[in-house]
Write a protein that holds these residues in place. Structure first.
Motif, short mmCIF file in Angstrom:
data_model
loop_
_atom_site.label_atom_id
_atom_site.label_comp_id
_atom_site.label_asym_id
_atom_site.label_seq_id
_atom_site.Cartn_x
_atom_site.Cartn_y
_atom_site.Cartn_z
N GLY A 347 0.82 -1.20 0.00
CA GLY A 347 0.00 0.00 0.00
C GLY A 347 0.86 1.26 0.00
N THR A 348 0.22 2.42 -0.07
CA THR A 348 0.96 3.67 -0.20
C THR A 348 1.42 4.26 1.12
OG1 THR A 348 -1.14 4.89 -0.21
CG2 THR A 348 -0.21 4.27 -2.35
N VAL A 349 0.87 3.81 2.25
CA VAL A 349 1.24 4.40 3.54
C VAL A 349 2.74 4.25 3.83
CG1 VAL A 349 0.91 4.28 6.03
CG2 VAL A 349 -1.07 4.20 4.52
N PRO A 350 3.35 3.05 3.70
CA PRO A 350 4.79 2.95 3.98
C PRO A 350 5.63 3.82 3.05
CG PRO A 350 3.77 0.78 3.91
CD PRO A 350 2.75 1.73 3.39
N THR A 351 5.27 3.87 1.77
CA THR A 351 6.05 4.65 0.81
C THR A 351 5.95 6.14 1.09
OG1 THR A 351 5.52 2.95 -0.82
CG2 THR A 351 6.56 4.95 -1.63
N MET A 352 4.71 6.63 1.35
CA MET A 352 4.54 8.04 1.68
C MET A 352 5.29 8.39 2.96
SD MET A 352 2.65 9.75 -0.54
CE MET A 352 1.78 11.07 0.31
N THR A 353 5.32 7.45 3.91
CA THR A 353 6.06 7.69 5.15
C THR A 353 7.56 7.82 4.88
OG1 THR A 353 4.39 6.44 6.39
CG2 THR A 353 6.53 6.79 7.46
N ILE A 354 8.08 6.96 4.01
CA ILE A 354 9.50 7.03 3.65
C ILE A 354 9.82 8.38 3.03
CG2 ILE A 354 11.24 6.13 2.05
CD1 ILE A 354 10.01 3.35 2.47
N GLY A 355 8.97 8.84 2.11
CA GLY A 355 9.20 10.13 1.47
C GLY A 355 9.19 11.27 2.47
N ALA A 356 8.22 11.24 3.39
CA ALA A 356 8.13 12.30 4.40
C ALA A 356 9.33 12.28 5.33
CB ALA A 356 6.84 12.15 5.19
N VAL A 357 9.76 11.09 5.74
CA VAL A 357 10.92 10.97 6.63
C VAL A 357 12.17 11.54 5.96
CG1 VAL A 357 12.50 9.32 7.72
CG2 VAL A 357 10.03 9.05 7.98
N CYS A 358 12.32 11.27 4.66
CA CYS A 358 13.49 11.79 3.93
C CYS A 358 13.45 13.31 3.84
CB CYS A 358 13.54 11.17 2.53
SG CYS A 358 14.05 9.44 2.52
N TYR A 359 12.28 13.87 3.54
CA TYR A 359 12.16 15.33 3.51
C TYR A 359 12.44 15.94 4.88
CZ TYR A 359 10.32 16.38 -1.18
OH TYR A 359 10.18 16.61 -2.52
N ILE A 360 11.85 15.35 5.91
CA ILE A 360 12.04 15.87 7.27
C ILE A 360 13.50 15.76 7.69
CG2 ILE A 360 11.48 15.47 9.70
CD1 ILE A 360 8.66 14.58 8.72
#
Length: 490
Positions: A347-360
């Motif tokens: 699903g998209t939740v893990p991937t979106m979390t990875i992207g947000a963590v990288c930006y943060i």
């Protein structure tokens, strides 16, 4: 049917007549067969040929333009470069809604040529400015800013036309081979993205290596590329952009395919505009996703201005801006496919979390390494040490590349899933809010505000963005659960 039978055969006749008439290996004729492409118009591989022409042409155009944008703040000048890039993104934002109607009127092929022509105007404007920089004339600055506005409008027209044309030839290929209509969309887009990312990385690497050929010292004793080296690089980009636009002239218009593939009633620009904004009122998920889209815009604005123009330029020199940009783009190209597989599996939740963590992580590092804050410092913010050397810049670049890849792939898929009935309006919102944030970042934050504040805003929106997405995902799951329960009751 044989090749000899195809001269009077209307394109798409068999493609849309029904599954019984669509046989694997069928070769159909062009409805607009006059032009520069008679050598492949009867070939069963003609859609592949057109895919390569389309991909190489647009990849070359976009690669050169992105390289020019990346160099703007370091070579054109920090303030003027940021104003130039900000104006480009502002016009891109303002034209993202009416562009589909414009392309609908003139057709996707002419849209590609209009977009290529406006990209050429942007490239030529930058070249003219470089040739006249020593005179610092008002006319040269006006030409630069006007060409940036034209480049922004050209970008919207270009990408709208690309999507329409790519879908047309992919579906035409599928139907001509007796396959389901959307069967070839994935493979065609995969080829396009691979060539696009390759061109972007290559353009940035070329800029870094060319700028290093001959260097000189500026008034402050810093090593900078020689003026002739810079003007030669911009001239090279102009030649490539013009050649790529000429290559796109070879594509046929595909009027018959476009007509047959059209589905649903057409809408006016006013209707598109109304649906775009009413969707925000009617569906709270749109509003919840605004911080995520603006996070991408603020990060992009910071990346194109402060990161390239101040941090990389100061730590590694302007000749290495392209190399750092290539690291960011190359990282995105490498991780895009595995992240897509991860989304398919979990699903998209893990991937979106990875992207947000990288930006943060990237923006937190930039905020933490800004070692001094002087409210009276220059407006573009030369104060503070930021990052020093490849060892600190590369990890931040990799994090930005992963975050950009997630936003460009998974975030778009989220919008397609959340708003499947109003995709056009949903994606207009996506482009609108990210474009607004990028324009604000380049036109105001990068020129009038200390960069520490700019980085902090990008960080805050990255946190708000992932939080808003989690809530939107919860609402979407609750909506789908309610729909299933309703169907079970019925």
């Amino acid at each position: 049917m044989s090749d000899n039978d195809s001269d009077d055969y209307d394109e798409g006749e068999a493609l849309f007549a029904g599954s019984a008439d669509v046989k694997k290996g069928d070769i159909t004729d062009y409805d607009d067969s006059k032009g520069f492409y008679p050598c492949w118009r009867k070939s069963r591989y003609r859609f592949y040929i057109e895919l390569m022409i389309l991909s190489v042409g647009i990849a070359s155009l976009v690669g050169c333009v992105i390289a020019i944008i990346g160099l703007a703040s370091s070579l054109v000048g920090k303030k003027l470069g940021n104003y130039s890039s900000g104006l480009l993104y502002l016009l891109f934002t303002l034209s993202c809604i009416p562009a589909p109607a414009f392309v609908k009127v003139i057709g996707p092929k002419w849209g590609l040529l209009v977009g290529g022509g406006l990209y050429a105007a942007y490239s030529i404007g930058n070249m003219i400015f470089r040739y006249t920089e020593e005179d610092a004339t008002v006319v040269a600055r006006v030409i630069l800013l006007v060409s940036s506005a034209l480049g922004g409008m050209g970008s919207t027209v270009m990408w709208t036309s690309q999507g329409t044309y790519m879908t047309t030839i992919a579906e035409g290929h599928s139907l001509s081979r007796g396959m389901e209509r959307a069967k070839a969309l994935g493979s065609f887009n995969g080829v396009f993205v691979a060539l696009l990312q390759t061109a972007i990385v290559a353009s940035n690497v070329i800029s870094s290596n060319v700028l290093r050929i001959k260097e000189q010292e500026d008034a402050n004793g810093n090593t900078v590329p020689a003026d002739k080296t810079v003007t030669s690089l911009y001239t090279f980009y102009v030649v490539i952009v013009l050649a790529a636009t000429a290559l796109l002239c070879l594509l046929p218009q595909h009027k018959a395919l476009l007509k047959r593939l059209q589905s649903g009633p057409s809408t006016t620009v006013i209707q598109k505009l109304a649906v775009t904004f009413t969707l925000m009122v009617n569906d709270p998920k749109v509003a919840l996703m605004i911080p995520s889209n603006m996070a991408f815009g603020f990060v992009q604005g910071f990346q194109l201005s402060v990161f390239y123009g101040t941090i990389v330029n100061s730590a590694l020199g302007s000749s290495n801006v392209g190399n750092v940009a290539a690291i960011i783009g190359g990282t995105g190209a490498i991780v895009a496919f595995p992240l897509g597989k991860l989304s398919d599996a979990l699903g998209t939740v893990p991937t979106m979390t990875i992207g947000a963590v990288c930006y943060i992580a990237a923006m937190s590092t930039l905020v933490a390494t800004h070692t001094s804050y002087d409210a009276d410092a220059d407006s573009i913010g030369d104060d503070g040490l930021w990052l020093q050397g490849w060892g600190t810049i590369v990890p931040v670049g990799i994090a930005l590349g992963i975050g950009n890849a997630v936003w460009n792939t998974t975030n778009s898929a989220v919008f397609g899933r959340f708003f499947s009935e109003e995709k056009e309006a949903a994606f207009a919102n996506l482009k609108l809010w990210s474009g607004i944030a990028t324009a604000i970042g380049l036109l105001y934050l990068a020129t009038q505000v200390n960069p520490l504040i700019h980085a902090t805003i990008a960080l805050v929106f990255s946190v708000l963005g992932i939080a808003g997405y989690y809530i939107a995902e919860f609402l979407e799951k609750r909506k789908r659960l309610a729909a299933r329960q309703y169907l079970q009751v019925q």
